[in-house]
Design a protein around this motif. Structure first.
Motif, PDB file in Angstrom:
ATOM      1  N   SER A  78      -6.589 -53.350  -8.051  1.00 26.57           N
ATOM      2  CA  SER A  78      -5.506 -53.763  -9.856  1.00 26.57           C
ATOM      3  C   SER A  78      -5.521 -54.834 -10.261  1.00 26.57           C
ATOM      4  O   SER A  78      -4.998 -55.358 -11.056  1.00 26.57           O
ATOM      5  CB  SER A  78      -4.162 -52.647  -8.579  1.00 26.57           C
ATOM      6  OG  SER A  78      -3.570 -53.882  -7.485  1.00 26.57           O
ATOM      7  N   VAL A  79      -5.935 -55.921  -9.314  1.00 26.23           N
ATOM      8  CA  VAL A  79      -5.812 -57.112  -9.543  1.00 26.23           C
ATOM      9  C   VAL A  79      -7.109 -58.029  -9.782  1.00 26.23           C
ATOM     10  O   VAL A  79      -7.878 -58.097  -8.803  1.00 26.23           O
ATOM     11  CB  VAL A  79      -4.919 -57.758  -8.603  1.00 26.23           C
ATOM     12  CG1 VAL A  79      -4.665 -59.413  -9.154  1.00 26.23           C
ATOM     13  CG2 VAL A  79      -3.852 -56.903  -8.101  1.00 26.23           C
TER      14      VAL A  79
ATOM     15  N   LEU B  24      -1.588 -53.754  -1.324  1.00 21.52           N
ATOM     16  CA  LEU B  24      -1.347 -52.127  -1.570  1.00 21.52           C
ATOM     17  C   LEU B  24      -2.787 -51.618  -2.776  1.00 21.52           C
ATOM     18  O   LEU B  24      -2.281 -49.695  -2.399  1.00 21.52           O
ATOM     19  CB  LEU B  24      -0.307 -52.244  -2.731  1.00 21.52           C
ATOM     20  CG  LEU B  24       0.640 -52.636  -1.491  1.00 21.52           C
ATOM     21  CD1 LEU B  24       2.222 -52.467  -2.117  1.00 21.52           C
ATOM     22  CD2 LEU B  24       1.336 -52.036  -0.416  1.00 21.52           C
ATOM     23  N   ASP B  25      -3.484 -52.082  -3.220  1.00 17.89           N
ATOM     24  CA  ASP B  25      -3.995 -51.459  -4.465  1.00 17.89           C
ATOM     25  C   ASP B  25      -5.003 -52.754  -4.905  1.00 17.89           C
ATOM     26  O   ASP B  25      -5.083 -53.415  -5.814  1.00 17.89           O
ATOM     27  CB  ASP B  25      -3.698 -51.498  -5.411  1.00 17.89           C
ATOM     28  CG  ASP B  25      -4.313 -50.198  -6.740  1.00 17.89           C
ATOM     29  OD1 ASP B  25      -5.634 -50.276  -5.839  1.00 17.89           O
ATOM     30  OD2 ASP B  25      -4.274 -49.956  -7.985  1.00 17.89           O
TER      31      ASP B  25
ATOM     32  N   ALA C  68       1.413 -56.283   4.145  1.00 22.53           N
ATOM     33  CA  ALA C  68       1.496 -56.266   3.466  1.00 22.53           C
ATOM     34  C   ALA C  68       3.751 -56.572   3.197  1.00 22.53           C
ATOM     35  O   ALA C  68       4.401 -57.498   2.282  1.00 22.53           O
ATOM     36  CB  ALA C  68       1.727 -55.348   2.292  1.00 22.53           C
TER      37      ALA C  68
ATOM     38  N   ARG D 195       0.367 -57.355  -3.836  1.00 21.94           N
ATOM     39  CA  ARG D 195      -0.288 -55.887  -5.398  1.00 21.94           C
ATOM     40  C   ARG D 195      -2.064 -55.853  -4.735  1.00 21.94           C
ATOM     41  O   ARG D 195      -2.131 -54.874  -4.294  1.00 21.94           O
ATOM     42  CB  ARG D 195      -0.277 -57.291  -6.513  1.00 21.94           C
ATOM     43  CG  ARG D 195       0.842 -56.342  -6.666  1.00 21.94           C
ATOM     44  CD  ARG D 195       0.929 -57.275  -8.370  1.00 21.94           C
ATOM     45  NE  ARG D 195       0.029 -56.392  -8.788  1.00 21.94           N
ATOM     46  CZ  ARG D 195      -0.103 -56.891 -10.499  1.00 21.94           C
ATOM     47  NH1 ARG D 195       0.134 -58.250 -11.320  1.00 21.94           N
ATOM     48  NH2 ARG D 195      -1.633 -56.001 -11.275  1.00 21.94           N
TER      49      ARG D 195
ATOM     50  N   GLU E 197      -7.166 -63.918   0.189  1.00 21.67           N
ATOM     51  CA  GLU E 197      -7.187 -62.538  -0.386  1.00 21.67           C
ATOM     52  C   GLU E 197      -8.509 -62.310   0.817  1.00 21.67           C
ATOM     53  O   GLU E 197      -8.552 -61.033   1.634  1.00 21.67           O
ATOM     54  CB  GLU E 197      -8.107 -62.341  -0.965  1.00 21.67           C
ATOM     55  CG  GLU E 197      -8.177 -61.407  -2.278  1.00 21.67           C
ATOM     56  CD  GLU E 197      -8.488 -61.136  -3.421  1.00 21.67           C
ATOM     57  OE1 GLU E 197      -9.443 -60.262  -3.321  1.00 21.67           O
ATOM     58  OE2 GLU E 197      -8.581 -61.510  -3.637  1.00 21.67           O
TER      59      GLU E 197
ATOM     60  N   ARG F  53       6.657 -59.549   2.606  1.00 16.90           N
ATOM     61  CA  ARG F  53       7.612 -58.475   1.892  1.00 16.90           C
ATOM     62  C   ARG F  53       8.676 -59.632   2.309  1.00 16.90           C
ATOM     63  O   ARG F  53       9.585 -60.330   2.374  1.00 16.90           O
ATOM     64  CB  ARG F  53       7.684 -57.911   1.329  1.00 16.90           C
ATOM     65  CG  ARG F  53       8.387 -57.583   0.247  1.00 16.90           C
ATOM     66  CD  ARG F  53       9.008 -55.891   0.502  1.00 16.90           C
ATOM     67  NE  ARG F  53       9.578 -55.284   1.905  1.00 16.90           N
ATOM     68  CZ  ARG F  53      11.187 -55.200   1.947  1.00 16.90           C
ATOM     69  NH1 ARG F  53      11.931 -56.198   1.243  1.00 16.90           N
ATOM     70  NH2 ARG F  53      10.908 -54.694   3.520  1.00 16.90           N
TER      71      ARG F  53
ATOM     72  N   VAL G 237       2.963 -62.508  -4.520  1.00 16.79           N
ATOM     73  CA  VAL G 237       3.030 -61.426  -5.063  1.00 16.79           C
ATOM     74  C   VAL G 237       1.442 -60.537  -5.414  1.00 16.79           C
ATOM     75  O   VAL G 237       1.422 -59.403  -5.521  1.00 16.79           O
ATOM     76  CB  VAL G 237       3.664 -61.498  -6.845  1.00 16.79           C
ATOM     77  CG1 VAL G 237       3.802 -59.705  -7.477  1.00 16.79           C
ATOM     78  CG2 VAL G 237       5.428 -62.036  -6.377  1.00 16.79           C
ATOM     79  N   ARG G 238       0.945 -61.728  -5.976  1.00 20.36           N
ATOM     80  CA  ARG G 238      -1.184 -60.878  -5.882  1.00 20.36           C
ATOM     81  C   ARG G 238      -1.390 -60.619  -4.937  1.00 20.36           C
ATOM     82  O   ARG G 238      -2.272 -59.253  -4.637  1.00 20.36           O
ATOM     83  CB  ARG G 238      -1.534 -62.322  -6.494  1.00 20.36           C
ATOM     84  CG  ARG G 238      -2.727 -61.751  -7.016  1.00 20.36           C
ATOM     85  CD  ARG G 238      -3.722 -62.807  -7.141  1.00 20.36           C
ATOM     86  NE  ARG G 238      -4.530 -62.945  -8.286  1.00 20.36           N
ATOM     87  CZ  ARG G 238      -6.016 -62.588  -6.882  1.00 20.36           C
ATOM     88  NH1 ARG G 238      -5.689 -63.479  -5.771  1.00 20.36           N
ATOM     89  NH2 ARG G 238      -7.594 -61.895  -7.838  1.00 20.36           N
TER      90      ARG G 238
END
Length: 331
Positions: free
Chosen positions: A273-274, A269-270, A232, A266, A214, A236, A262-263
């Motif tokens: 959010s996580v 992108l935001d 991202a 996310r 991260e 993908r 997936v985390r």
């Protein structure tokens, strides 16, 4: 509500906590063994003598609180010794296999003109640190090497990604390179093996690996506008690609196929959010109980001011040998 700690700090904190726990266990256990060794040795001789006297380890005279007091320090010491042996063998195995993996890559330096031709101008790393692997059917990038880490990129990745996506992936690897993440991961795996008997070791390893990825992802997103979206999209597109029989060594830090994709997408992108993963109270409570039991067992000879030299239930009716010294006046 407190603001979450930056991922770089979370990765550092997980590593520091693993080091602190391992150092505390090593110091406390060493002091316990040093203080109680003589008494424990005398108690061990008593165990051997009682077994010889009774003729079997299943004799009822050995089933006693005294025997438990004599056995617990040895059980605790064996558990800790096994952790050291497990960690040392894992360390040697990881070093050898990682070295064999890097040597077998057959990579060559990427000419700086190739990077510029693909639209990559601001890569903050010497060109010699980027190595090219001739594998057209494989699309991946990773950082490997403990002493002199390098970034490895396959020809398939160059062919498949757009210049913006490739720039984002390489910037991700630059962060791993700057933090020397392969070496830090090696240390984390060693310490996790050392603390294999407590659940917090495995949790801290997971927290470190997720925070490591991260941190590199967020560094990319902060470098230029749109870089996070490029990374991202690269994740993908490449996540489900087959690599055939070729496998990347687990200690290689990479932008693709590392961590929970997936985390990671996310978060890119935001970011809000996580939430970051945190250890539950069960992890800490079980860990503290296990460490307390194991370490206090090493101090039994000191706590009880001596260990038993005879055993509670031993008597003439249980002994195969009469007058062996374990059949009368025992406590």
């Amino acid at each position: 509500m407190t603001e979450p700690r930056p991922p770089d700090r979370r990765a550092r904190d997980a590593l520091v906590l693993l080091i602190a726990l391992s150092a505390a266990v090593a110091v406390v256990s060493s002091v316990g063994v040093a203080l109680g060794f003589r008494t424990l040795a005398a108690s061990t001789r008593a165990v051997v003598g009682a077994v010889e006297c009774c003729g079997t380890v299943f004799s009822s005279c050995l089933v006693s609180w005294s025997l438990l007091r004599a056995a617990l320090p040895w059980l605790a010491a064996t558990l800790l010794l096994w952790g050291w042996l497990r960690a040392a063998s894992g360390l040697a195995r990881n070093i050898v296999l990682h070295r064999r993996f890097v040597v077998g890559l057959g990579s060559v330096p990427v000419p700086i003109v190739d990077l510029r031709a693909r639209g990559i101008e601001g890569l903050a790393v010497p060109p010699a640190a980027v190595r090219l692997i001739e594998r057209e059917g494989v699309s991946c990038a990773f950082t490997a090497g403990f002493v002199v880490p390098r970034i490895y990129v396959t020809t398939g990745l160059f062919a498949r990604l757009t210049p913006g996506e490739l720039d984002a992936v390489l910037a991700h690897e630059v962060h791993h390179l700057a933090r020397r993440d392969p070496l830090r991961t090696l240390v984390v795996l060693f310490l996790e093996d050392l603390l294999f008997f407590v659940p917090i070791g495995g949790w801290l390893k997971r927290a470190f690996l997720e925070a490591r990825e991260e941190a590199a992802d967020r560094c990319v997103a902060a470098a230029r506008e749109g870089a996070g979206l490029d990374l991202a999209e690269a994740l993908r597109r490449l996540a489900l690609e087959k690599v055939g029989s070729w496998s990347i060594h687990p200690l290689a830090a990479g932008a693709v196929r590392t961590g929970d994709l997936v985390r990671r997408i996310r978060v890119l992108l935001d970011p809000d959010s996580v939430p970051p993963i945190r250890p539950g109270w069960r992890h800490w409570s079980v860990t503290l109980v296990l460490l307390g039991v194991v370490l206090s067992s090493l101090y039994l000879p000191v706590i009880w001011n001596g260990m038993p030299e005879t055993f509670d239930g031993c008597g003439p009716e249980h002994c195969a040998k009469r007058g062996c010294g374990h059949s009368a006046g025992l406590r």
